[in-house]
Design a protein around this motif. Sequence first.
Motif, short mmCIF file in Angstrom:
data_model
loop_
_atom_site.label_atom_id
_atom_site.label_comp_id
_atom_site.label_asym_id
_atom_site.label_seq_id
_atom_site.Cartn_x
_atom_site.Cartn_y
_atom_site.Cartn_z
N ALA A 170 0.83 -1.21 0.00
CA ALA A 170 0.00 0.00 0.00
C ALA A 170 0.87 1.25 0.00
N ALA A 171 1.93 1.25 0.78
CA ALA A 171 2.83 2.40 0.83
C ALA A 171 3.48 2.63 -0.53
N SER A 172 3.89 1.56 -1.18
CA SER A 172 4.48 1.69 -2.52
C SER A 172 3.49 2.29 -3.50
N GLY A 173 2.24 1.84 -3.40
CA GLY A 173 1.20 2.39 -4.27
C GLY A 173 0.98 3.87 -4.05
N LEU A 174 0.95 4.29 -2.79
CA LEU A 174 0.77 5.71 -2.48
C LEU A 174 1.93 6.55 -2.99
N ARG A 175 3.13 5.97 -2.93
CA ARG A 175 4.30 6.73 -3.39
C ARG A 175 4.28 6.98 -4.90
N HIS A 192 1.64 9.64 -11.40
CA HIS A 192 0.47 9.57 -12.29
C HIS A 192 -0.32 10.88 -12.34
N THR A 193 -0.17 11.70 -11.33
CA THR A 193 -0.96 12.93 -11.28
C THR A 193 -0.19 14.18 -11.67
N ALA A 194 1.13 14.10 -11.74
CA ALA A 194 1.94 15.30 -11.98
C ALA A 194 1.59 15.97 -13.31
N LYS A 195 1.57 15.22 -14.40
CA LYS A 195 1.30 15.81 -15.71
C LYS A 195 -0.13 16.35 -15.82
N PRO A 196 -1.15 15.58 -15.46
CA PRO A 196 -2.51 16.14 -15.53
C PRO A 196 -2.69 17.37 -14.65
N ASP A 215 -1.15 15.22 -2.38
CA ASP A 215 0.09 14.51 -2.71
C ASP A 215 1.02 14.48 -1.50
N GLU A 216 1.15 15.61 -0.82
CA GLU A 216 2.02 15.67 0.36
C GLU A 216 1.48 14.77 1.48
#
Length: 103
Positions: free
Chosen positions: A14-19, A24-28, A70-71
């Motif tokens: 789960a932690a890896s997924g959150l990281r 995935h969201t930076a460009k949009p 994100d933070e």
Amino acid sequence: MADLAKEAASLHKAASGLRTVRQHTAKPLQEFESASHDLSALGALGSLLGAKGDIEEGMTTLVKLAKQLDEEWETEAKFMGDVSDAFDLLEVLLTAAARAEKG
């Protein structure tokens, strides 16, 4: 003790997924932020209604909130990783204690 290993693995996954969320969201998010400064698609209607400033302000607020998420997710991922590591260590200690009891 197997339960601790399962929990540790689950938390680590789960932690890896959150990281990876930020990847995935930076460009949009950047595209959305850029679009908030170019509201020409509203044309005269947006200017007449005075909506352009309100829309730009709302989009800017959404960008700030997304960055805060994100933070927060990064902080949560670190915490989950720490708990996973603690579970791993606890399992090692419990295993060593059980071996010591068996003698």
